[in-house]
Design a protein around this motif. Structure first.
Motif, PDB file in Angstrom:
ATOM      1  N   THR A 148       7.316 111.039  46.280  1.00 40.48           N
ATOM      2  CA  THR A 148       7.319 109.631  45.857  1.00 40.48           C
ATOM      3  C   THR A 148       8.135 108.814  46.840  1.00 40.48           C
ATOM      4  OG1 THR A 148       9.278 109.981  44.467  1.00 40.48           O
ATOM      5  CG2 THR A 148       7.109 110.243  43.417  1.00 40.48           C
ATOM      6  N   GLY A 149       7.868 107.511  46.884  1.00 39.77           N
ATOM      7  CA  GLY A 149       8.627 106.629  47.772  1.00 39.77           C
ATOM      8  C   GLY A 149       8.143 106.737  49.203  1.00 39.77           C
ATOM      9  N   GLY A 150       8.807 106.048  50.092  1.00 44.07           N
ATOM     10  CA  GLY A 150       8.408 106.035  51.489  1.00 44.07           C
ATOM     11  C   GLY A 150       8.967 107.214  52.267  1.00 44.07           C
ATOM     12  N   ASP A 151       8.400 107.464  53.413  1.00 41.85           N
ATOM     13  CA  ASP A 151       8.834 108.536  54.307  1.00 41.85           C
ATOM     14  C   ASP A 151       9.876 107.963  55.271  1.00 41.85           C
ATOM     15  OD1 ASP A 151       9.198 110.559  56.123  1.00 41.85           O
ATOM     16  OD2 ASP A 151       7.061 110.963  56.406  1.00 41.85           O
ATOM     17  N   PRO A 152      11.121 108.429  55.194  1.00 38.69           N
ATOM     18  CA  PRO A 152      12.170 107.883  56.072  1.00 38.69           C
ATOM     19  C   PRO A 152      11.870 108.094  57.552  1.00 38.69           C
ATOM     20  CG  PRO A 152      12.918 109.876  54.962  1.00 38.69           C
ATOM     21  CD  PRO A 152      11.640 109.488  54.298  1.00 38.69           C
ATOM     22  N   ASN A 153      11.038 109.107  57.866  1.00 36.65           N
ATOM     23  CA  ASN A 153      10.698 109.351  59.272  1.00 36.65           C
ATOM     24  C   ASN A 153       9.802 108.255  59.830  1.00 36.65           C
ATOM     25  OD1 ASN A 153      11.922 112.064  59.833  1.00 36.65           O
ATOM     26  ND2 ASN A 153      10.711 112.575  58.037  1.00 36.65           N
ATOM     27  N   ILE A 154       9.227 107.446  58.944  1.00 34.10           N
ATOM     28  CA  ILE A 154       8.431 106.299  59.367  1.00 34.10           C
ATOM     29  C   ILE A 154       9.202 104.999  59.166  1.00 34.10           C
ATOM     30  CG2 ILE A 154       6.355 104.945  58.900  1.00 34.10           C
ATOM     31  CD1 ILE A 154       4.942 107.513  58.187  1.00 34.10           C
ATOM     32  N   LEU A 155       9.874 104.877  58.017  1.00 40.61           N
ATOM     33  CA  LEU A 155      10.543 103.635  57.661  1.00 40.61           C
ATOM     34  C   LEU A 155      11.800 103.367  58.485  1.00 40.61           C
ATOM     35  CD1 LEU A 155      10.204 103.838  53.766  1.00 40.61           C
ATOM     36  CD2 LEU A 155       8.768 102.566  55.376  1.00 40.61           C
ATOM     37  N   GLN A 156      12.463 104.413  58.913  1.00 40.50           N
ATOM     38  CA  GLN A 156      13.685 104.261  59.693  1.00 40.50           C
ATOM     39  C   GLN A 156      13.396 104.593  61.156  1.00 40.50           C
ATOM     40  OE1 GLN A 156      16.698 106.729  57.908  1.00 40.50           O
ATOM     41  NE2 GLN A 156      16.335 105.903  55.852  1.00 40.50           N
ATOM     42  N   LEU A 157      13.629 103.641  62.039  1.00 41.64           N
ATOM     43  CA  LEU A 157      13.354 103.842  63.452  1.00 41.64           C
ATOM     44  C   LEU A 157      14.285 104.920  64.007  1.00 41.64           C
ATOM     45  CD1 LEU A 157      11.342 102.457  65.344  1.00 41.64           C
ATOM     46  CD2 LEU A 157      13.221 101.059  66.204  1.00 41.64           C
ATOM     47  N   PRO A 158      13.751 105.989  64.587  1.00 40.75           N
ATOM     48  CA  PRO A 158      14.595 107.095  65.064  1.00 40.75           C
ATOM     49  C   PRO A 158      15.402 106.699  66.300  1.00 40.75           C
ATOM     50  CG  PRO A 158      12.309 107.444  65.701  1.00 40.75           C
ATOM     51  CD  PRO A 158      12.314 106.253  64.789  1.00 40.75           C
ATOM     52  N   GLU A 159      16.422 107.490  66.570  1.00 39.75           N
ATOM     53  CA  GLU A 159      17.322 107.210  67.687  1.00 39.75           C
ATOM     54  C   GLU A 159      16.579 107.164  69.010  1.00 39.75           C
ATOM     55  OE1 GLU A 159      21.377 109.050  69.765  1.00 39.75           O
ATOM     56  OE2 GLU A 159      20.457 110.026  68.019  1.00 39.75           O
ATOM     57  N   HIS A 160      15.601 108.051  69.164  1.00 40.96           N
ATOM     58  CA  HIS A 160      14.905 108.091  70.451  1.00 40.96           C
ATOM     59  C   HIS A 160      14.026 106.862  70.684  1.00 40.96           C
ATOM     60  CE1 HIS A 160      11.241 109.306  68.302  1.00 40.96           C
ATOM     61  NE2 HIS A 160      11.940 110.262  67.707  1.00 40.96           N
ATOM     62  N   SER A 161      13.827 106.065  69.645  1.00 39.36           N
ATOM     63  CA  SER A 161      13.097 104.804  69.819  1.00 39.36           C
ATOM     64  C   SER A 161      14.035 103.622  70.011  1.00 39.36           C
ATOM     65  CB  SER A 161      12.201 104.536  68.599  1.00 39.36           C
ATOM     66  OG  SER A 161      11.203 105.515  68.467  1.00 39.36           O
ATOM     67  N   ARG A 162      15.353 103.857  69.899  1.00 42.27           N
ATOM     68  CA  ARG A 162      16.327 102.774  69.987  1.00 42.27           C
ATOM     69  C   ARG A 162      17.286 102.900  71.166  1.00 42.27           C
ATOM     70  NH1 ARG A 162      19.715 103.615  66.267  1.00 42.27           N
ATOM     71  NH2 ARG A 162      18.876 105.429  65.155  1.00 42.27           N
ATOM     72  N   GLY A 163      17.321 104.082  71.777  1.00 42.61           N
ATOM     73  CA  GLY A 163      18.327 104.311  72.802  1.00 42.61           C
ATOM     74  C   GLY A 163      17.742 104.639  74.161  1.00 42.61           C
ATOM     75  N   LEU A 164      18.641 104.876  75.106  1.00 36.02           N
ATOM     76  CA  LEU A 164      18.273 105.213  76.471  1.00 36.02           C
ATOM     77  C   LEU A 164      18.203 106.729  76.601  1.00 36.02           C
ATOM     78  CD1 LEU A 164      17.746 103.906  79.265  1.00 36.02           C
ATOM     79  CD2 LEU A 164      20.188 104.254  79.753  1.00 36.02           C
ATOM     80  N   GLY A 165      17.103 107.221  77.125  1.00 36.78           N
ATOM     81  CA  GLY A 165      16.907 108.666  77.254  1.00 36.78           C
ATOM     82  C   GLY A 165      17.650 109.259  78.434  1.00 36.78           C
ATOM     83  N   ARG A 166      17.481 110.526  78.632  1.00 34.69           N
ATOM     84  CA  ARG A 166      18.148 111.233  79.728  1.00 34.69           C
ATOM     85  C   ARG A 166      17.526 110.834  81.070  1.00 34.69           C
ATOM     86  NH1 ARG A 166      18.300 117.304  76.972  1.00 34.69           N
ATOM     87  NH2 ARG A 166      19.342 116.662  75.045  1.00 34.69           N
ATOM     88  N   PRO A 167      18.288 110.952  82.137  1.00 31.60           N
ATOM     89  CA  PRO A 167      17.776 110.547  83.458  1.00 31.60           C
ATOM     90  C   PRO A 167      16.700 111.492  83.977  1.00 31.60           C
ATOM     91  CG  PRO A 167      19.925 111.581  83.663  1.00 31.60           C
ATOM     92  CD  PRO A 167      19.684 111.400  82.193  1.00 31.60           C
TER      93      PRO A 167
END
Length: 457
Positions: A64-83
């Motif tokens: 029931t309810g929403g899937d947090p893996n969709i509703l909450q933007l993950p870190e890898h979509s918000r930050g700078l990746g490895r060089p």
């Protein structure tokens, strides 16, 4: 394929490391008494634990309810990746760390003269990553300096060749090369299953098998450069440079076909040290022991050489007490890798039965699959174009109804040879062999979803 999406079942992978060092010692102790029950018991306990952990860590979608893996933007979509080029040579994801080649506890007394098994149940397609390629060594592996390595070609007498020759690696790599996909299988693959069910997972039943693209020079070209007498010289002796001095006789007709390669490349790069760097022989369709690693010498002769590894070892004990010798061809064979031993089906519904087929005599022509222990068969799909003496991936749609199922695959090659059942093979070969077991493999899917290795009488 709509049912595949609506009623798709979930599958838990087989545990990779199912026994600890204390368990290994117990296996050694019990092996002397001919008992194998401990292995199966240890595996069953570990499998149950692994299945529970895998389910708990799989991040299932909430009921029931929403899937947090969709509703909450993950870190890898918000930050700078490895060089770029964090590692000069790329490595697998840390989440795939359990996918490794592994040794079988109790199989050998020393780690140098031993075997590692490829994780077939975790691989896709037909190519085995070089880092997961199975190994068989008789005195350990070496990382040899290629600038000092030499390949010698000579004859058993002075008239067998016009001239003996010595090649450096640079000289070999300047010659015209070929690249071909072929499987390599140890003659002892599935050998522990001759007498009874001995090991639990596909990795240990069939994991002395791999498939790669090999690059090198056809051996025939080198022999022609040396002026070999192909009428008198009907055999070659291949010798390795490791401490075991591995030597094998190979019929000249295989060399004349152009298939035998003096290889330095594997999957687009140089051979790995564990796989014979800097030079190995590739003998398609023939058991792996003839693919001599660390290749240092080729001798042309007029008769089989009867070396220790073809007269004492790598022979087949027959029911009448005699031994078959020089039985090198790997007959047509197949195995279902999903579902397979140690895996767990969590739900009823759609699954894709998938596996591998191969033949040392040419191309795989057809693969049939049964889910009722061989009473009924359906023809599987073959992925891509079947290639000669190469792995072929097959698959078939299956809807599991939650009842026990006996999953099997049966391959046929282009010569018309059909993979035999265990009963058919034992009727000819008995139960005391070690090598060339190409019988049909059976996986039992139990009502609780656990998959086990079984044999049908």
């Amino acid at each position: 394929m709509e049912h595949a999406l609506k009623g798709a079942g979930r599958l838990v992978k087989a545990p990779e490391s199912f026994i600890d060092p204390a368990g290994v010692q117990q296996v050694f102790t019990e092996a002397k008494d001919g008992r194998r029950n401990f292995l199966r018991t240890a595996f069953a306990t570990a499998a149950a634990t692994a299945a529970t952990l895998a389910h708990a860590q799989s991040n299932p979608v909430p009921l029931t309810g929403g899937d947090p893996n969709i509703l909450q933007l993950p870190e890898h979509s918000r930050g700078l990746g490895r060089p770029v080029v964090s590692d000069g040579y790329g490595k697998p994801s840390s989440f795939e760390a359990n996918v490794q080649r592994r040794t079988s506890p109790g199989l050998t007394q020393t780690t140098q003269a031993s075997v590692s098994f490829a994780p077939l149940q975790s691989l896709f397609g037909i190519v085995t990553p070089s880092g997961l390629h199975f190994e068989r060594h008789h005195q350990g592996w070496w990382d040899i300096d290629p600038s000092k390595h030499r390949l010698m070609i000579n004859g058993s007498d002075e008239k067998m060749l016009k001239q003996s020759m010595v090649f450096t690696m640079d000289e070999l790599m300047r010659l015209s090369s070929v690249s071909r996909l072929h499987f390599i299988e140890c003659g002892a693959n599935t050998g522990m299953e001759w007498g009874n069910v001995a090991v639990p997972t596909c990795q240990y039943t069939h994991g002395m098998l791999s498939c790669s693209e090999f690059t090198g020079v056809p051996l025939r070209i080198l022999l022609e450069m040396a002026g070999a007498d192909f009428k008198r010289g009907r055999f070659i002796l291949a010798e390795g440079a490791d401490g075991s001095s591995m030597t094998r006789t190979i019929p000249m007709e295989l060399v004349e076909s152009g298939e035998v390669i003096v290889a330095y490349g594997q999957n687009g790069e140089m051979l790995r040290p564990e796989n014979g760097y800097p030079l190995r022989l590739v003998v398609p369709g023939v058991q792996g022991v003839s693919w001599v690693k660390y290749l240092r010498r080729i001798e042309v002769g007029d008769m089989p050489y009867a070396t220790k590894d073809e007269s004492i070892h790598y022979v087949d004990l027959m029911p009448d007490g005699q031994h078959r010798q020089y039985t090198s061809t790997q007959e047509c064979k197949s195995v279902v890798t999903t579902p397979s031993g140690g895996q767990l089906l969590l739900d009823k519904g759609f699954y894709n039965i998938s596996g591998l087929a191969w033949s040392g005599r040419g191309k795989v022509k057809r693969v049939d699959i049964s889910v009722d222990g061989g009473r009924n068969w359906k023809t599987a799909r073959l992925e891509g174009q079947a290639m000669s003496k190469c792995l072929t991936r097959f698959n078939m749609d299956w809807v599991w109804d939650g009842k026990p199922a006996l999953v099997q695959s049966r391959a046929m090659d282009e010569t018309g040879y059909v993979q035999p059942s265990t009963r058919q093979l034992r009727a000819v070969r008995g139960t005391r062999s070690i090598y060339h077991n190409n019988s049909i493999q059976t996986w039992l899917v139990q009502e609780n979803g656990e998959v086990k290795n079984v044999q049908l009488s």
